[in-house]
Design a protein around this motif. Structure first.
Motif, short mmCIF file in Angstrom:
data_model
loop_
_atom_site.label_atom_id
_atom_site.label_comp_id
_atom_site.label_asym_id
_atom_site.label_seq_id
_atom_site.Cartn_x
_atom_site.Cartn_y
_atom_site.Cartn_z
N ASP A 134 0.85 -1.20 0.00
CA ASP A 134 0.00 0.00 0.00
C ASP A 134 0.88 1.24 0.00
N ARG A 197 -11.93 6.86 5.53
CA ARG A 197 -10.95 6.72 4.45
C ARG A 197 -11.15 7.75 3.35
N LYS A 236 -8.87 0.25 -6.18
CA LYS A 236 -9.72 -0.35 -5.14
C LYS A 236 -10.77 0.66 -4.72
N HIS A 237 -11.87 0.26 -4.10
CA HIS A 237 -12.27 -1.09 -3.72
C HIS A 237 -13.58 -1.33 -4.44
N ARG A 250 -16.08 -0.31 5.73
CA ARG A 250 -16.43 -1.71 5.44
C ARG A 250 -17.90 -2.02 5.74
N ASP A 315 -9.73 -8.26 -0.77
CA ASP A 315 -9.11 -7.40 0.24
C ASP A 315 -8.63 -8.32 1.37
N GLU A 525 -8.53 2.80 8.04
CA GLU A 525 -9.58 1.77 7.98
C GLU A 525 -10.51 1.82 9.20
C1 BGC Z 1 -7.47 -2.38 3.02
C2 BGC Z 1 -6.92 -2.23 1.62
C3 BGC Z 1 -5.44 -2.54 1.63
C4 BGC Z 1 -5.22 -3.93 2.18
C5 BGC Z 1 -3.77 -4.35 2.23
C6 BGC Z 1 -7.10 -3.72 3.62
O1 BGC Z 1 -7.47 -3.86 4.92
O2 BGC Z 1 -8.88 -2.24 2.99
O3 BGC Z 1 -7.16 -0.93 1.15
O4 BGC Z 1 -4.93 -2.43 0.34
O5 BGC Z 1 -5.71 -3.98 3.51
O6 BGC Z 1 -3.10 -3.64 3.19
#
Ligand code: BGC
Length: 759
Positions: A134, A197, A236-237, A250, A315, A525
């Protein structure tokens, strides 16, 4: 196991005469693609089922290490038994992430080379690993890399060149770290201001997200994602992740097909059209169906209708979430079956090999057809070939001497400046005099972490131990600019607690001006969820107490979300929205405060005034009906696209090529923009379109074009935009894009014009 010659596929390079894929235009790209598919098929044809399911496993780096991951602070120790089990026995095809601390570029290269060596020497086909990470605002998990403003700032700049540049430098610095694959950009259209986010996104508007996303993709992948300075993008997502009805991360969404197609899909469609190679599925559920098992979403819409050629990754742990959280499966095996049948090609499984083991069993028992696995692996191999890792898996033939260069740092600062949004400037309080005695206070006033937000050296961005040396906070940047003796700092408050208000007020009394830096604690997140959008009470109390001193007050907001400031807004004469401006953010804010730079950012989302009125700018007129019953209608604190400058711009002479066009025609528009103030400045020119009447209730307005111009005092320029049939279309009751005859209004600045669209 019998080992085939390690780099058997290298034969294909010599056969095709291509060692490095070069950049290409459309027909040449198609020809290159044919060759790449031949290569992918040649490898696929050699593979056993075990090798295939292994390619579909994306394993977390911590699963390969000795002991508990969270005890690591600066180096890694591989556990050879775990490495052997996951990469050799189960043949996991990709590895991802870090999150606990950053590694230096040479460390990354060293560790990734170790893993590549294992698969090269100890697996039958030696297919190189695709390493993913990321890199949300620069190569943030590489120590010393350039940490840019977050995507929300880039959106506020309304300058797509910034998006492209940021992605270019990020790709370069990732490749300097031997990382060819980035889990970015975020193409979620962020429709709820409470969503934590939102800072990772380009904001609430579909068109801005589409344009900025396209620019980022171009900068990251270019024409040849396998080049030494390019990376594979994983957008994403998919889909609906930024549109939850409660604003929590989420969370589920209930969305009509019409809305999905009109508002959420276009950025992904554009990216797919432009050669996107990877898509990550949303952790949420749409209309009750978790996206990870939605066949209509992944296979019918994405792969068949949009023609997506890359691979689809889950994810983090989201197959497990199907039985632990979403409750659509009773166990992992069932969840794997559902998601692979829905069209998922790769599972991001941080911890173990169970995905591969279960999938093997499912195929052997005839519950998942081998054709589905072949499709997934073909897609993965296609992307792996495109990524260049078959030719060079660690990119150590390059010096990468521009890593974290002074030039990149100065671009970083310029980008931060272009994003900063001036929301209020009563009596021209700003820019401040460099002779003033200044109090800097507030939780964001002396913190690098607040400026960078989440995904900054660590996942949460909160650990101060990994902050880059020499970067300036707002306080230290002001000190540097106007002299230490003119500035004092007082903490004021913490994020939601910590009351040092008295001290701040005492110091305010001795100052000429107060710079109150409020904001949001870095978070990522789920931990970024909030229950209340108001700026935390203690921070508002600070501003209220400071205002009582009668000293002029500038509010600087360092936050991803538009935290409600209705009560304290009248107390500040100057208000600056900095969003999360990154490592050069302190210096950029100081330059704006004291007039070394002229702000030009505009809000990429609607800034709400009330928690009960969280509408986007492109709401429906019927949303506003409460105004007739004593309520507020659409009266946000600040509108989408709002932002001031130290100079003033006039919009004049909006002209259309015609006041009546038919469906096949394009419409040209011209407007003159003049800098009527005393300083040079940049202006983002936004064109909004209103479809006056349509068979599906039309939004009050929609952004259709934007551009940014730089004008000297007294200078004017003509801006030309051209609209075509695509711009007049909307998704109708049958969920098809159409245009209907009727009147439309164009608005640019304070200018408006109307035209008729006929059949
Ligand atoms: C996140 C993603 C991220 C992935 C890997 C997930 O929890 O929602 O955006 O790319 O983790 O770190």
């Amino acid at each position: 196991m019998k080992l085939l010659p390690a780099y058997i596929y290298s034969l294909f390079f010599f056969a095709s005469g291509i060692l490095f894929l070069t950049s290409c235009t459309k027909p040449a790209c198609d020809a290159d693609d044919k060759i790449i598919y031949q290569k992918a098929d040649s490898v696929l044809n050699l593979m056993t089922l075990e090798e295939k399911v292994g390619q579909m496993l994306n394993i977390g780096l911590p699963a390969l290490l000795q002991g508990p991951f969270y005890s690591y602070r600066d180096t890694l120790l591989f556990d050879s038994t775990k490495v052997h089990k996951l990469l050799v026995e189960n043949m996991a095809g990709s590895v991802q992430n870090l999150g606990n601390f950053p590694l230096k570029p040479e460390q990354w290269r060293y560790y990734i080379a170790k893993l590549q060596k294992v698969v090269k020497n100890q697996t039958r086909l030696g297919i190189p690993i695709l390493y993913g990470i990321d890199a949300a605002h620069g190569a943030n998990y590489t120590a010393g890399s350039v940490m840019f403003p977050h995507q929300i700032n880039i959106a506020a700049s309304f300058n797509t060149a910034i998006a492209e540049n940021v992605a270019e430098i990020t790709s370069y610095e990732l490749k300097a770290s031997a990382i060819p694959w980035n889990y970015a950009p975020v193409l979620d259209v962020a429709r709820h201001p409470m969503w934590g986010r939102i800072y990772e996104s380009f904001g609430e508007d579909t068109y801005v997200v589409s344009e900025m996303g396209a620019a980022m993709l171009k900068g990251a992948q270019g024409n040849n994602p396998g080049a030494y300075d390019k990376t594979i993008s994983c957008a994403k997502h998919f889909l609906g992740y930024g549109a939850s009805y409660n604003g929590k991360d989420r969370s589920p969404v209930i969305l009509s097909e019409n809305y999905i197609r009109q508002v959420l899909l276009p950025p992904f469609k554009k990216a797919v059209d432009d050669g996107l190679l990877c898509i990550m599925i949303s952790s949420g559920a749409m209309n009750g169906i978790p996206c990870h098992i939605d066949y209509n979403l992944i296979t019918k819409l994405l792969k068949e209708e949009l023609g997506f050629k890359g691979f689809v990754i889950s994810d983090w742990s989201d197959i497990d979430n199907l039985y632990t959280v979403h409750k659509v499966a009773t166990n992992e095996r069932e969840a794997i079956k559902m998601s692979v049948l829905a069209g998922l090609d790769m599972c991001m499984e941080p911890y173990d090999e169970s995905f591969a083991v279960n999938l093997l069993d499912l195929v052997n028992k005839g519950e998942v057809p081998i054709s589905r696995v072949d499709d997934a692996v073909r897609r993965i191999l296609y992307v792996k070939f495109k990524s260049g890792i078959f030719e060079d898996a660690i990119f150590d033939n390059y010096t990468y001497d521009q890593f974290a260069s002074a030039k990149s740092d100065s671009l970083n600062k310029a980008f931060a400046i272009e994003s900063i949004t001036l929301l209020k400037n009563e009596n021209d309080l700003l820019p401040l005099s460099k002779d003033a005695k200044v109090l800097v206070t507030g939780v964001a006033g002396n913190s690098i972490n607040y400026l960078n937000g989440g995904w900054s050296r660590t996942w949460s961005g909160q650990d101060t131990a990994y902050n880059d040396q020499g970067k300036l906070t707002i306080y230290t940047a002001i000190q540097k600019l106007i002299g230490k003796n003119r500035v004092v700092f007082s903490q004021g408050t913490g994020y939601t607690e910590g009351d040092y208000i008295k001290e701040a007020v005492a110091l305010a009394k001795k100052a000429d001006v107060i710079v109150a830096c409020v904001g949001e604690k870095p978070a990522t997140e789920k931990p970024s969820d909030i229950d209340e959008l108001d700026l935390p009470d203690i921070q508002q109390q600070l501003v209220k107490a400071l205002a009582e001193t009668g000293k002029p007050l500038v509010l600087v907001m360092v936050q991803g979300r538009p935290r409600i400031i209705r009560e304290i807004e009248p107390l500040a004469s100057g208000i600056i929205m900095a969003y999360l401006p990154g490592n050069e953010g302190g210096a950029a804010i100081a330059d704006v405060l004291f007039g070394n730079a002229n702000p030009s950012g505009k809000l990429p989302y609607t800034y709400p005034r009330y928690m009960g009125s969280l509408w986007t700018y492109d709401h429906l007129l019927s949303d506003e009906r409460d105004i007739y019953f004593g309520l507020n209608g659409f009266t946000p604190q600040y509108e989408f696209g709002y932002g001031l400058s130290y100079t003033s711009f006039d919009y004049l002479n909006l002209k259309l090529s015609s006041d009546s066009i038919s469906m096949g025609d394009s419409l040209k528009m011209e407007i003159t923009v003049s800098n009527t103030g005393k300083s040079a400045g940049m202006e983002s020119v936004l064109l909004f379109l209103t479809d006056e009447v349509a068979s599906v209730s039309p939004p009050v307005k929609q952004l259709k074009r934007f551009t940014k111009v730089q004008l000297e005092p007294g200078e004017s320029t003509k801006i030309n935009f051209e609209l075509t049939i695509d711009d007049f279309q909307f998704v109708n009751q049958q969920n098809k894009w159409i245009a209907e005859p009727g009147y439309f209004t164009i608005a640019v600045g304070n200018q408006k014009a109307r035209f008729y669209l006929s059949n």
